[in-house]
Write an enzyme that holds these catalytic residues in place. Structure first.
Site, PDB file in Angstrom:
ATOM      1  N   ASP A 230       0.856  -1.206   0.000  1.00  0.00           N
ATOM      2  CA  ASP A 230       0.000   0.000   0.000  1.00  0.00           C
ATOM      3  C   ASP A 230       0.887   1.248   0.000  1.00  0.00           C
ATOM      4  O   ASP A 230       2.103   1.148   0.175  1.00  0.00           O
ATOM      5  CB  ASP A 230      -0.868   0.012   1.265  1.00  0.00           C
ATOM      6  CG  ASP A 230      -0.016  -0.104   2.528  1.00  0.00           C
ATOM      7  OD1 ASP A 230       0.211  -1.232   2.979  1.00  0.00           O
ATOM      8  OD2 ASP A 230       0.502   0.928   3.024  1.00  0.00           O
ATOM      9  N   ASP A 232       0.548   3.699   2.285  1.00  0.00           N
ATOM     10  CA  ASP A 232       0.389   4.282   3.612  1.00  0.00           C
ATOM     11  C   ASP A 232      -0.612   5.447   3.563  1.00  0.00           C
ATOM     12  O   ASP A 232      -1.696   5.267   3.001  1.00  0.00           O
ATOM     13  CB  ASP A 232       1.756   4.694   4.186  1.00  0.00           C
ATOM     14  CG  ASP A 232       1.710   4.809   5.701  1.00  0.00           C
ATOM     15  OD1 ASP A 232       1.089   3.941   6.348  1.00  0.00           O
ATOM     16  OD2 ASP A 232       2.261   5.777   6.240  1.00  0.00           O
TER      17      ASP A 232
HETATM   18  N1  LIG Z   1       1.197   1.240   5.800  1.00  0.00           N
HETATM   19  C1  LIG Z   1       1.752   0.394   6.657  1.00  0.00           C
HETATM   20  N2  LIG Z   1       2.207   0.831   7.864  1.00  0.00           N
HETATM   21  C2  LIG Z   1       2.774  -0.045   8.723  1.00  0.00           C
HETATM   22  N3  LIG Z   1       2.915  -1.360   8.496  1.00  0.00           N
HETATM   23  C3  LIG Z   1       2.468  -1.827   7.324  1.00  0.00           C
HETATM   24  N4  LIG Z   1       2.478  -3.058   6.804  1.00  0.00           N
HETATM   25  C4  LIG Z   1       1.900  -3.005   5.589  1.00  0.00           C
HETATM   26  N5  LIG Z   1       1.530  -1.736   5.291  1.00  0.00           N
HETATM   27  C5  LIG Z   1       1.862  -0.992   6.366  1.00  0.00           C
END
Ligand SMILES: Nc1ncnc2[nH]cnc12
Ligand SMILES: CSC[C@H]1O[C@H](OP(=O)(O)O)[C@H](O)[C@@H]1O
Length: 317
Positions: A230, A232
């Site tokens: 992703d 974030d």
């Molecule tokens: N955006 C994110 N923040 C922290 N850990 C994650 N693991 C997968 N995506 C994450």
């Protein structure tokens, strides 16, 4: 037939794999035994599976959050996990992790082999075999300037790139990046996500610490194989990360990780199994002897015994 064991009496296992979110077993390697280990720091996250590669090399696998993903990132029993692997003879850990991307060019499904860490955990995770719990009063300061093994890391990056070029050429592999490790379990705010970018963070997870610190203390070479799921929360016009988004991406990432594992295990084993020729092993072996500050004579016998589960040389002089 997978044997159920309490301890491993076979040859030392030199390579360990820690599976992260979605990677709960190795699908492409033959399991031969399952060990229900107990360490001075309790039980590991999952039973340890011993599996055999096609060329006959034994490797050890454990699932970081348990096989049913019931352990939060803050409560992963890292001391038990790392000490159990060390007790089996492990010299190198390949640790898989699902991460958020803090950079446009690191797209979901890409792989990242980072070389630096920024610590944003909150001090609630025990991060050392020394100085806390029963081991209070033993002071040690391990080197951690280069948190990942600098001999194995480029080899892993190259092998991952070569494997993924064949498996799925759309997946890019990024090296020499910085992973931010946050406490969780909630994801970051948009402001935090932007701050991590300004600090130089490239990817973010909740798992690389204290795992990598404890591996260093245990004198185990450690390399993180991160798979992006992703973006974030930093992209102004995109929704912030959700678990649904992570899970959607995990399936593809786990399939690619299974391929990567097959191609890496024999390679890494060949780089750490020969005491004389392994530069990674020679660099890290014995490093903790110089990190311990405490006089052996003031350390209680039972504390020495516990630490000897990880370092059999500890406080013998
Ligand atoms: N955006 C994110 N923040 C922290 N850990 C994650 N693991 C997968 N995506 C994450
Ligand atoms: C499922 S999203 C957050 C979770 O995913 C990562 O786990 P792992 O590193 O074990 O793959 C991240 O670190 C968080 O623990």
């Amino acid at each position: 037939m997978v044997e159920q064991l309490k301890e491993w009496k076979g040859e030392p296992i030199r390579v360990g794999v820690i599976g992260g979110s979605g990677l709960y077993k190795l699908e492409k390697i033959q399991p031969v035994a399952e060990i229900d280990m107990e360490t001075p720091w309790g039980k590991p996250s999952s039973p340890i599976t011993i599996a055999k590669t096609q060329s006959g090399v034994h490797v050890a696998f454990l699932a970081r959050h348990g096989r049913d993903h019931s352990i939060t990132p803050s409560s992963v029993p890292c001391l038990a996990n790392i000490s159990a692997l060390k007790h089996l003879g492990v010299r190198a850990i390949l640790a898989f992790s699902a991460v958020g991307s803090l950079r446009e060019e690191i797209r979901p499904k890409d792989f990242v082999i980072p070389n630096q860490i920024i610590d944003r955990t909150k001090g609630i995770r025990r991060a050392s075999f020394f100085g806390e719990g029963e081991e209070k009063g033993v002071v040690a300061h391990a080197m951690f300037g280069d948190p990942f093994d600098e001999v194995l890391r480029p080899l892993v990056e190259k092998a991952v790139r070569e494997t993924l070029e064949k498996f799925n050429p759309e997946v890019k592999v990024h090296g020499e990046k910085t992973v931010v490790c946050m406490e969780g379990p909630q994801f970051s705010t948009r402001a935090e996500s932007l701050m991590y970018r300004a600090w130089g963070g490239d990817i973010i997870n909740m798992s690389v610490l204290p795992e990598s610190k404890l591996a260093r203390e245990a004198e185990i070479s450690y390399v993180l194989i991160a798979t992006a799921t992703d973006y974030d929360a930093w992209r102004p016009s995109s929704a912030a990360v959700t678990v649904a988004e992570v899970i959607e991406c995990l399936k593809a990432n786990v399939a690619a990780s299974q391929e990567v594992t097959v191609s890496l295990l024999d390679l890494i084993h060949s780089h750490v199994s020969n005491d004389q020729e392994s530069q990674a092993f020679k660099n890290i072996q014995g490093s903790m002897k110089f990190s311990v500050m405490t006089k052996s004579s003031v350390i209680p016998q039972e504390v020495k015994e516990r630490i000897r589960y990880v370092h059999d040389w500890f406080a013998r002089e």
